[in-house]
Design a protein around this motif. Structure first.
Motif, PDB file in Angstrom:
ATOM      1  N   PRO A  72       6.615   4.233   7.560  1.00 41.21           N
ATOM      2  CA  PRO A  72       7.583   3.233   8.016  1.00 41.21           C
ATOM      3  C   PRO A  72       8.759   3.104   7.050  1.00 41.21           C
ATOM      4  O   PRO A  72       8.601   3.218   5.836  1.00 41.21           O
ATOM      5  N   ASP A  73       9.946   2.914   7.627  1.00 42.44           N
ATOM      6  CA  ASP A  73      11.149   2.647   6.839  1.00 42.44           C
ATOM      7  C   ASP A  73      11.383   3.730   5.786  1.00 42.44           C
ATOM      8  O   ASP A  73      11.629   3.443   4.613  1.00 42.44           O
ATOM      9  N   ILE A 123       7.008  12.839   3.052  1.00 40.34           N
ATOM     10  CA  ILE A 123       7.862  13.153   4.204  1.00 40.34           C
ATOM     11  C   ILE A 123       7.179  14.173   5.107  1.00 40.34           C
ATOM     12  O   ILE A 123       7.166  14.039   6.331  1.00 40.34           O
ATOM     13  N   ALA A 124       6.583  15.202   4.498  1.00 37.51           N
ATOM     14  CA  ALA A 124       5.924  16.252   5.277  1.00 37.51           C
ATOM     15  C   ALA A 124       4.697  15.743   6.007  1.00 37.51           C
ATOM     16  O   ALA A 124       4.250  16.353   6.981  1.00 37.51           O
ATOM     17  N   ALA A 125       4.136  14.614   5.572  1.00 34.55           N
ATOM     18  CA  ALA A 125       2.941  14.069   6.223  1.00 34.55           C
ATOM     19  C   ALA A 125       3.200  13.708   7.673  1.00 34.55           C
ATOM     20  O   ALA A 125       2.269  13.613   8.475  1.00 34.55           O
ATOM     21  N   GLY A 126       4.477  13.542   8.034  1.00 37.05           N
ATOM     22  CA  GLY A 126       4.805  13.224   9.413  1.00 37.05           C
ATOM     23  C   GLY A 126       4.386  14.304  10.386  1.00 37.05           C
ATOM     24  O   GLY A 126       4.180  14.048  11.573  1.00 37.05           O
ATOM     25  N   ILE A 127       4.244  15.531   9.897  1.00 36.74           N
ATOM     26  CA  ILE A 127       3.833  16.640  10.756  1.00 36.74           C
ATOM     27  C   ILE A 127       2.424  16.410  11.282  1.00 36.74           C
ATOM     28  O   ILE A 127       2.079  16.807  12.393  1.00 36.74           O
ATOM     29  N   THR A 128       1.582  15.771  10.487  1.00 31.87           N
ATOM     30  CA  THR A 128       0.192  15.533  10.884  1.00 31.87           C
ATOM     31  C   THR A 128       0.043  14.303  11.765  1.00 31.87           C
ATOM     32  O   THR A 128      -1.051  13.994  12.213  1.00 31.87           O
ATOM     33  N   ALA A 167       0.827  -1.203   0.000  1.00 34.18           N
ATOM     34  CA  ALA A 167       0.000   0.000   0.000  1.00 34.18           C
ATOM     35  C   ALA A 167       0.863   1.255   0.000  1.00 34.18           C
ATOM     36  O   ALA A 167       0.549   2.244  -0.661  1.00 34.18           O
ATOM     37  N   MET A 168       1.973   1.214   0.754  1.00 30.80           N
ATOM     38  CA  MET A 168       2.854   2.371   0.805  1.00 30.80           C
ATOM     39  C   MET A 168       3.538   2.593  -0.541  1.00 30.80           C
ATOM     40  O   MET A 168       3.696   3.731  -0.992  1.00 30.80           O
TER      41      MET A 168
END
Length: 377
Positions: A46-47, A36-41, A22-23
């Motif tokens: 993973p990995d 990468i920016a989605a980590g802010i939300t 899926a990723m």
């Protein structure tokens, strides 16, 4: 939700952990920078290190595709404070163009290193405002790696770099990471002048038994002393405590930090008449000296800075020495000094610039002061 340039957004559950298939499918739909920016939300990829390598192998240009905010993968990693992603991007081959991007400026005019420094400074100010205890952040480790990768001559280890800068230092020369050379000079000068002024006022008092009410510095004492006045010997002890602040700041290294133990250890016999010459005496003396320094700074009426500039132009060696000191983001951070020295009246030094019509901003050389846009409306 992840936005795709020119397309409909993708709805994501922040608590979801997608499988590899899926990723991989998601990678094919959105730029790497957005992922990468989605980590802010709160959406954790993973990995991410392997996925950056795979994305680059499949399409080397993928790391330069910009998101809706105009950010490349490297800029997004800095904004998201994703140390692993930054490390992975810096580890890509030279032909990836990451090295060239380190020297480039975006539409805001900042290089990746400068953008990271501004992010760190913003976080530091918020931590101080909210009185959060700071730990050595990954953003400082990222800044170290970015500086090294961009060719800067960083001559300390990563851990020393973090220790020197974790309290907002941008010059690399702050004692304990928070007392900059210019702040030390400014505060020492203010303590010397305040102490000399207090001594003259004390000597002008005609009788030993006369109570003092309006002399400089009394407004920084507890209300009881302000209401009832203080004796001449008490005030002389107070004067010595303020002058002790200057004597301590004269010392190099950590011994020269205006911390309560350093001040108390330096107190003379006269200081015993002022609040028994203990920790309270040290805090009141430092608070008075620090506020005086702040009032004459660009956050106040700027008289001290104007004077130093004029004296330096006239050839005064002491002022010329101050002007030659490196600029730092901590040069006007009086709140940081109050917080690190344990002053109880921290609010006295918070938000001081806002009601003076100043807004502090940090450029790559230090501070610049700008008119508050709100005051001009």
């Amino acid at each position: 939700m992840i936005l795709r340039p020119g397309d409909s957004p993708i709805e994501l559950d922040p608590s979801a952990v997608l499988d590899t298939a899926a990723m991989d499918d998601l990678f094919r739909q959105v730029p790497l920078s957005i992922l990468i920016a989605a980590g802010i939300t709160g959406f954790k990829v993973p990995d991410i290190e392997r996925r950056i390598r795979d994305a680059y192998s499949q399409d080397p240009s993928s790391i330069h595709v910009k998101d809706n905010q105009g950010q490349s993968a490297l800029r997004a990693a800095i904004y998201a404070k994703n140390l692993v992603a930054i490390q992975a991007l810096l580890a890509l081959p030279t032909e990836s163009g990451v090295q060239e991007e380190l020297r480039s400026r975006d539409e805001t005019g900042w290089t990746p290193v400068e953008a990271c420094e501004r992010q760190i400074r913003s976080d530091s100010e918020l931590d101080l405002l909210l009185r959060r205890v700071r730990e050595a952040p990954d953003s400082l480790r990222a800044l170290y790696l970015l500086k090294k990768a961009s060719g800067e001559d960083v001559q300390v280890t990563q851990e020393q770099f973090i220790n020197d800068r974790q309290w907002g230092c941008s010059c690399g020369q702050c004692t304990d990471g928070w007392l900059s050379p210019r702040m030390r000079f400014r505060l020492k000068w203010a303590a010397e002048v305040a102490g000399d002024t207090m001594m003259l006022e004390s000597e002008a008092t005609p009788r030993q038994g006369q109570r003092l009410f309006d002399e400089p510095g009394i407004e920084f004492l507890p209300e009881t002393y302000q209401d009832e006045g203080v004796s001449k010997s008490f005030y002389r002890g107070y004067t010595d405590a303020v002058r002790t602040v200057a004597r301590v700041l004269q010392k190099p290294g950590r011994d020269g930090l205006p911390l309560v133990p350093n001040l108390v250890a330096e107190f003379g016999n006269q200081t015993a008449f002022f609040l028994s010459g203990g920790a309270d005496a040290a805090r009141h003396a430092l608070s008075y000296a620090l506020f005086n320094a702040m009032e004459e700074s660009p956050l106040g009426d700027q008289t001290w800075d104007d004077m130093q500039e004029e004296l330096a132009e006239e050839g005064d060696t002491l002022s010329a020495r101050y002007m030659s000191l490196p600029k730092c983001a901590n040069d006007l951070d009086f709140t940081r000094v109050a917080e690190r020295t344990g002053l109880p009246d921290l609010e006295r030094f918070q938000g001081y610039s806002s009601h003076r019509g100043y807004r502090m901003d940090v450029d790559d050389m230090g501070f610049r002061d700008e008119d508050d846009e709100g005051d001009n409306e």
